[in-house]
Structure formats: structure tokens, C-alpha cells
Design a protein around this motif. Sequence first.
Motif, PDB file in Angstrom:
ATOM      1  N   ASP A   1       5.088  26.721   9.178  1.00 48.94           N
ATOM      2  CA  ASP A   1       5.988  25.140   9.118  1.00 48.94           C
ATOM      3  C   ASP A   1       6.630  25.118  10.191  1.00 48.94           C
ATOM      4  O   ASP A   1       7.379  23.741  10.883  1.00 48.94           O
ATOM      5  CB  ASP A   1       6.459  25.002   7.839  1.00 48.94           C
TER       6      ASP A   1
ATOM      7  N   LYS B   1       8.440  22.187  16.474  1.00 48.54           N
ATOM      8  CA  LYS B   1       8.266  21.394  15.729  1.00 48.54           C
ATOM      9  C   LYS B   1       8.753  22.183  14.453  1.00 48.54           C
ATOM     10  O   LYS B   1       8.537  23.121  14.074  1.00 48.54           O
ATOM     11  CB  LYS B   1       7.230  21.308  16.219  1.00 48.54           C
TER      12      LYS B   1
ATOM     13  N   ASN C   1       7.354  21.291  10.743  1.00 47.43           N
ATOM     14  CA  ASN C   1       6.908  20.455   9.881  1.00 47.43           C
ATOM     15  C   ASN C   1       7.415  20.898   8.391  1.00 47.43           C
ATOM     16  O   ASN C   1       6.339  20.945   7.028  1.00 47.43           O
ATOM     17  CB  ASN C   1       4.984  21.141   9.955  1.00 47.43           C
TER      18      ASN C   1
ATOM     19  N   GLU D   1      10.016  20.856   5.313  1.00 49.15           N
ATOM     20  CA  GLU D   1      11.002  20.581   4.534  1.00 49.15           C
ATOM     21  C   GLU D   1      12.298  20.269   4.714  1.00 49.15           C
ATOM     22  O   GLU D   1      13.435  19.698   4.338  1.00 49.15           O
ATOM     23  CB  GLU D   1      11.106  19.984   2.756  1.00 49.15           C
TER      24      GLU D   1
ATOM     25  N   PRO E   1      13.917  17.381   9.211  1.00 45.88           N
ATOM     26  CA  PRO E   1      11.790  17.758   8.943  1.00 45.88           C
ATOM     27  C   PRO E   1      10.877  16.641   9.225  1.00 45.88           C
ATOM     28  O   PRO E   1      11.598  15.853   9.748  1.00 45.88           O
ATOM     29  CB  PRO E   1      11.854  17.731   7.157  1.00 45.88           C
ATOM     30  N   GLY E   2       9.742  16.977  10.232  1.00 47.54           N
ATOM     31  CA  GLY E   2       8.882  16.161  10.393  1.00 47.54           C
ATOM     32  C   GLY E   2       9.248  16.067  11.608  1.00 47.54           C
ATOM     33  O   GLY E   2       8.417  14.489  12.335  1.00 47.54           O
ATOM     34  N   SER E   3      10.373  16.480  12.940  1.00 46.77           N
ATOM     35  CA  SER E   3      10.085  15.898  13.706  1.00 46.77           C
ATOM     36  C   SER E   3      10.113  16.839  14.561  1.00 46.77           C
ATOM     37  O   SER E   3       9.689  17.976  14.314  1.00 46.77           O
ATOM     38  CB  SER E   3      12.042  15.062  13.812  1.00 46.77           C
ATOM     39  N   GLU E   4      10.915  16.494  16.248  1.00 49.46           N
ATOM     40  CA  GLU E   4      10.484  17.878  17.311  1.00 49.46           C
ATOM     41  C   GLU E   4      10.907  17.341  18.419  1.00 49.46           C
ATOM     42  O   GLU E   4      12.115  16.777  18.043  1.00 49.46           O
ATOM     43  CB  GLU E   4       8.612  17.811  17.541  1.00 49.46           C
TER      44      GLU E   4
END
Length: 145
Positions: free
Chosen positions: A34, A55, A57, A59, A100-103
Motif C-alpha cells: 500500500d 504514494k 495508498n 488506510e 492516506p490516499g496522498s503522495e
Amino acid sequence: MKQIIFLLLLIFIAGCETELEPSKYADELTSAKDVLLEIEADNTETEDGFKFRIKNNSEFPIAIGRAYVLEKYDKKKEEWLQIPLKDNVGFQEDGIIIDPGSESSFFASFDAFNYSFPKGDYRIIKVLSSEGDGILLYDDFKIDR
């Protein structure tokens, strides 16, 4: 006489090449599902360094510092060798959180290392933390210049 001095100078310079140590991470590198480290395409051709991104990905938020390791693959020894930093060089240890969900993007500078970076196979290694667990990320790259 000049030829002998020139020959001795060449031998001395060749002997000054930095001896690389075996990787500290040889048996620890695994892919994280992830969290990814990716070198941005076609930018390892610069002489200064390259951009890469991490990145998240997962939770969970991850914590990261600015430190990274560069290694070169030695085909004769069939092993990865760690490239040393220059004397009195270190990394700023600020804590960067990647939600989470960012980079986040970073720059890996060749200038921080005591090495000339000839043609060959290399990799970058980053150590992160998520939920108290250490994560090792890496990506391979080539230098063709």
C-alpha cells in the motif's frame, strides 16, 4: 622520469577510489503493498540527482524523514553495495506525514555522496514508519551517462 611520475600519480588516484561496503538491507527489502516509492520517469539522466515520490495508498498516515540510502549493484560480486555520504553531511530530520490516499515528492541529490556515480545499476532505499512499524521502500534505476 616524467613518465614514472605520471604512472605513480595514476596509481595513487586509482587507489583513492571509495571502497563500497555491502548493503545493510540485503535481506530486509520487500515490497509494501500500500505504500510505494517511485522514481519519476527519465530524470536519472541529470548529473545532480533525481526526483522520486512516495504514494500512500494505505488506510494509515505514514511518517517519513528526508534521509535516504543509495546503493550500486556490483555485477562481479553479485551484491548491492552502499554508497557512503560525504564527511560532515547528513539529512534534516523533520517529520513529514503523508496522509492516506496522498503522495509527496522529494529530490535525491548525488552531491551528498562520496562517489562519482559511473554507469550502472542503482537503487534508492527509504525507511518509513506507519502505526509504529518500520517500512523499507526502494526503487531501482540506471545511470547510462
